[in-house]
Design an enzyme around this catalytic site. Structure first.
Site, PDB file in Angstrom:
ATOM      1  N   HIS A 126     -26.429  18.764 -30.189  1.00 52.51           N
ATOM      2  CA  HIS A 126     -26.946  19.160 -31.507  1.00 52.51           C
ATOM      3  C   HIS A 126     -27.297  17.950 -32.361  1.00 52.51           C
ATOM      4  O   HIS A 126     -26.707  17.696 -33.404  1.00 52.51           O
ATOM      5  CB  HIS A 126     -25.935  20.062 -32.221  1.00 52.51           C
ATOM      6  CG  HIS A 126     -25.925  21.454 -31.693  1.00 52.51           C
ATOM      7  ND1 HIS A 126     -24.915  21.963 -30.915  1.00 52.51           N
ATOM      8  CD2 HIS A 126     -26.860  22.439 -31.804  1.00 52.51           C
ATOM      9  CE1 HIS A 126     -25.194  23.211 -30.583  1.00 52.51           C
ATOM     10  NE2 HIS A 126     -26.371  23.530 -31.100  1.00 52.51           N
ATOM     11  N   ASP A 184     -35.230  27.618 -30.676  1.00 51.07           N
ATOM     12  CA  ASP A 184     -33.901  27.024 -30.495  1.00 51.07           C
ATOM     13  C   ASP A 184     -33.504  27.042 -29.016  1.00 51.07           C
ATOM     14  O   ASP A 184     -32.701  26.241 -28.571  1.00 51.07           O
ATOM     15  CB  ASP A 184     -32.885  27.809 -31.336  1.00 51.07           C
ATOM     16  CG  ASP A 184     -31.696  26.938 -31.769  1.00 51.07           C
ATOM     17  OD1 ASP A 184     -30.856  27.436 -32.533  1.00 51.07           O
ATOM     18  OD2 ASP A 184     -31.600  25.775 -31.339  1.00 51.07           O
ATOM     19  N   HIS A 232     -32.709  17.369 -30.303  1.00 54.27           N
ATOM     20  CA  HIS A 232     -32.751  18.843 -30.213  1.00 54.27           C
ATOM     21  C   HIS A 232     -33.636  19.410 -31.317  1.00 54.27           C
ATOM     22  O   HIS A 232     -34.519  20.238 -31.062  1.00 54.27           O
ATOM     23  CB  HIS A 232     -31.336  19.401 -30.326  1.00 54.27           C
ATOM     24  CG  HIS A 232     -31.267  20.871 -30.614  1.00 54.27           C
ATOM     25  ND1 HIS A 232     -31.766  21.830 -29.738  1.00 54.27           N
ATOM     26  CD2 HIS A 232     -30.788  21.553 -31.680  1.00 54.27           C
ATOM     27  CE1 HIS A 232     -31.583  23.032 -30.262  1.00 54.27           C
ATOM     28  NE2 HIS A 232     -31.007  22.902 -31.436  1.00 54.27           N
ATOM     29  N   HIS A 292     -32.852  22.801 -38.943  1.00 52.85           N
ATOM     30  CA  HIS A 292     -31.974  23.942 -38.672  1.00 52.85           C
ATOM     31  C   HIS A 292     -30.570  23.591 -38.190  1.00 52.85           C
ATOM     32  O   HIS A 292     -29.680  24.438 -38.262  1.00 52.85           O
ATOM     33  CB  HIS A 292     -32.642  24.909 -37.683  1.00 52.85           C
ATOM     34  CG  HIS A 292     -32.401  24.545 -36.251  1.00 52.85           C
ATOM     35  ND1 HIS A 292     -33.087  23.531 -35.613  1.00 52.85           N
ATOM     36  CD2 HIS A 292     -31.528  25.038 -35.353  1.00 52.85           C
ATOM     37  CE1 HIS A 292     -32.642  23.435 -34.373  1.00 52.85           C
ATOM     38  NE2 HIS A 292     -31.699  24.333 -34.178  1.00 52.85           N
ATOM     39  N   ASP A 293     -30.343  22.371 -37.721  1.00 52.73           N
ATOM     40  CA  ASP A 293     -28.996  21.971 -37.275  1.00 52.73           C
ATOM     41  C   ASP A 293     -28.525  20.697 -37.977  1.00 52.73           C
ATOM     42  O   ASP A 293     -27.704  19.941 -37.456  1.00 52.73           O
ATOM     43  CB  ASP A 293     -28.969  21.745 -35.752  1.00 52.73           C
ATOM     44  CG  ASP A 293     -28.722  23.048 -34.979  1.00 52.73           C
ATOM     45  OD1 ASP A 293     -29.223  23.174 -33.842  1.00 52.73           O
ATOM     46  OD2 ASP A 293     -28.038  23.936 -35.523  1.00 52.73           O
TER      47      ASP A 293
HETATM   48  C1  LIG Z   1     -28.399  26.501 -22.336  1.00 48.96           C
HETATM   49  C2  LIG Z   1     -27.494  27.128 -23.375  1.00 48.96           C
HETATM   50  N1  LIG Z   1     -26.345  27.657 -22.967  1.00 48.96           N
HETATM   51  C3  LIG Z   1     -25.503  28.241 -23.869  1.00 48.96           C
HETATM   52  C4  LIG Z   1     -24.301  28.831 -23.411  1.00 48.96           C
HETATM   53  C5  LIG Z   1     -23.443  29.457 -24.304  1.00 48.96           C
HETATM   54  C6  LIG Z   1     -23.786  29.490 -25.665  1.00 48.96           C
HETATM   55  C7  LIG Z   1     -22.913  30.169 -26.654  1.00 48.96           C
HETATM   56  O1  LIG Z   1     -22.937  29.835 -27.829  1.00 48.96           O
HETATM   57  N2  LIG Z   1     -22.168  31.175 -26.183  1.00 48.96           N
HETATM   58  C8  LIG Z   1     -21.340  31.964 -27.097  1.00 48.96           C
HETATM   59  C9  LIG Z   1     -21.249  33.409 -26.595  1.00 48.96           C
HETATM   60  C10 LIG Z   1     -20.574  34.230 -27.676  1.00 48.96           C
HETATM   61  C11 LIG Z   1     -22.640  33.955 -26.281  1.00 48.96           C
HETATM   62  C12 LIG Z   1     -24.951  28.889 -26.138  1.00 48.96           C
HETATM   63  C13 LIG Z   1     -25.816  28.278 -25.255  1.00 48.96           C
HETATM   64  N3  LIG Z   1     -27.014  27.699 -25.671  1.00 48.96           N
HETATM   65  C14 LIG Z   1     -27.653  27.553 -26.872  1.00 48.96           C
HETATM   66  C15 LIG Z   1     -27.239  27.968 -28.216  1.00 48.96           C
HETATM   67  C16 LIG Z   1     -27.909  29.009 -28.859  1.00 48.96           C
HETATM   68  C17 LIG Z   1     -27.519  29.374 -30.154  1.00 48.96           C
HETATM   69  O2  LIG Z   1     -28.081  30.385 -30.880  1.00 48.96           O
HETATM   70  C18 LIG Z   1     -29.299  31.092 -30.611  1.00 48.96           C
HETATM   71  C19 LIG Z   1     -30.460  30.152 -30.552  1.00 48.96           C
HETATM   72  C20 LIG Z   1     -29.473  32.068 -31.768  1.00 48.96           C
HETATM   73  C21 LIG Z   1     -29.168  31.885 -29.318  1.00 48.96           C
HETATM   74  C22 LIG Z   1     -26.502  28.722 -30.822  1.00 48.96           C
HETATM   75  C23 LIG Z   1     -25.845  27.677 -30.178  1.00 48.96           C
HETATM   76  C24 LIG Z   1     -26.222  27.303 -28.890  1.00 48.96           C
HETATM   77 CL1  LIG Z   1     -25.395  25.982 -28.118  1.00 48.96          CL
HETATM   78  N4  LIG Z   1     -28.809  26.919 -26.669  1.00 48.96           N
HETATM   79  N5  LIG Z   1     -28.947  26.662 -25.365  1.00 48.96           N
HETATM   80  C25 LIG Z   1     -27.839  27.151 -24.738  1.00 48.96           C
HETATM   81 MG   LIG Z   2     -27.446  25.885 -34.884  1.00 53.42          MG
HETATM   82 ZN   LIG Z   3     -30.264  24.495 -32.621  1.00 52.43          ZN
END
Ligand SMILES: Cc1nc2ccc(C(=O)NCC(C)C)cc2n2c(-c3cc(OC(C)(C)C)ccc3Cl)nnc12
Ligand SMILES: [Mg+2]
Ligand SMILES: [Zn+2]
Length: 343
Positions: free
Chosen positions: A81, A234, A85, A123-124
């Protein structure tokens, strides 16, 4: 560095993105993480120029240079983050606005298009590489400020963006009329709040309905669309080639596992996803891409069926899912278990 950037863009010499950066810069295959960090502020300015924002909103170049450098400085350096990103997320919003003609075709107003791009950049802001849950469990300052409203980190990102706009010489919206100005701040706040995973899950059913019968005259549809768009931005790292996507997954789990280590040290039992001893990354990635990522790009492709870019992004996500499923299968057959799976 402001002076250097201003001289670069000052005398109307803002280069064409594909000439200055990379022939693929303007295409959905482009990998923004391939742009060297030192070139990213100029790349941001060229995207503002290329989207016609500088002319449309009478943005002063020096103010834009200062704003861009302040935003980059506003990011810390956790594994994932960070500014790289934010730049990648903003780049995907640039591709969407440019290739889907979102403003010209009336999917977004001019104001909403500018809001989306700026919100992606911000946004971050000031992310510490830890989740909202961690803020609350660790009783952080940010939790004391925002936990009553929820979306703790996202409210902090908004506050940081407002602080930059209120910094002398950094307000790129200084020449907007009053009503446009208040609208843009409202939109930016709304869009950044939409990057909270729990918010996304909440509006998912409405997103499905909106996509089925998008009404360009309905402001509620515009709001839902901005939420879908920022979420796709995102997650846009998942629409690139396998190598780039695997590297991004490594960064995310590096960040997650650091939080897990912290939680263990604090006597808190971390989620499996955050625990380097328990996490089986291929499985977790299959779940996240099937459960969260692919549905987003299915909606985007449904809403813009004519766009090659959205179909390409959906195809890339589908390929990535296949890779992780293969990876999981090979690992399980080879080792019979997932313990000790490091990427
Ligand atoms: C490759 C990839 N793997 C991830 C694996 C797990 C998670 C996670 O938070 N799991 C928690 C459970 C409750 C589902 C997020 C992941 N992730 C994100 C991401 C997306 C986000 O929010 C939006 C954009 C709204 C979806 C916010 C933060 C993050 Cl880090 N971006 N890439 C990834
Ligand atoms: Mg965020
Ligand atoms: Zn982000």
């Amino acid at each position: 560095e402001v002076h250097q950037l201003v001289t670069l863009i000052g005398n109307d010499l803002v280069p064409k993105p594909h000439e200055r950066f990379h022939p693929s810069f303007e295409t959905f295959r482009g990998v923004p993480r391939g742009i060297p960090d030192r070139d990213t502020p100029l790349a941001v300015v060229t995207m503002f120029e290329d989207l016609g924002f500088i002319h449309r909103w009478r943005i002063s170049r020096t103010t834009l240079a200062r704003f861009t450098l302040m935003v980059r400085k506003g990011y810390r350096d956790p594994p994932y983050h960070n500014w790289t990103h934010a730049f990648a997320v903003a780049h995907y919003s640039y591709l969407l606005i440019k290739n889907l003609h979102l403003d010209r075709e009336g999917y977004l107003t001019d104001n909403e298009a500018l809001s989306l791009f700026v919100a992606c950049l911000c946004h971050d802001l000031d992310h510490r590489g830890t989740t909202n849950t961690f803020q609350v469990n660790s009783k952080s300052i940010l939790a004391s400020l925002y936990s009553s409203e929820g979306s703790v980190m996202e409210r902090h990102h908004i506050a940081q963006a407002m602080a930059i706009l209120n910094t002398e010489g950094c307000n790129i919206f200084e020449n907007l009329e009053c009503h446009e100005y208040s609208k843009i701040l409202e939109n930016i706040g709304h869009i950044i709040l939409a990057t909270d995973l729990s918010h996304h899950f909440k509006i998912l059913p409405s997103l499905g309905r909106m996509v089925k019968s998008f009404n360009k005259k309905d402001p509620a549809h515009h709001s839902l669309l901005m939420c879908l768009l920022v979420t796709s931005c995102d997650l846009s790292d998942q629409t690139k080639d396998w190598r780039a996507t695997k590297q991004v997954a490594e960064l995310i789990y590096k960040e997650f596992f650091s939080q897990g280590d912290l939680e263990k040290a604090m006597g808190i039992n971390p989620d499996k996803m955050m625990d380097r001893e328990k996490a089986f990354i291929p499985e977790l990635q299959v779940q996240f891409i099937e459960g969260v990522v692919r549905p987003v790009f299915v909606l985007l492709a449904e809403l813009f069926p004519g766009s090659e870019g959205t179909q390409q992004s959906l195809q890339a996500v589908t390929d990535i899912l296949l890779f992780w499923q293969k990876f999981r299968e090979i690992y399980l057959t080879k080792y019979g278990t997932h313990h000790g799976c490091s990427l």
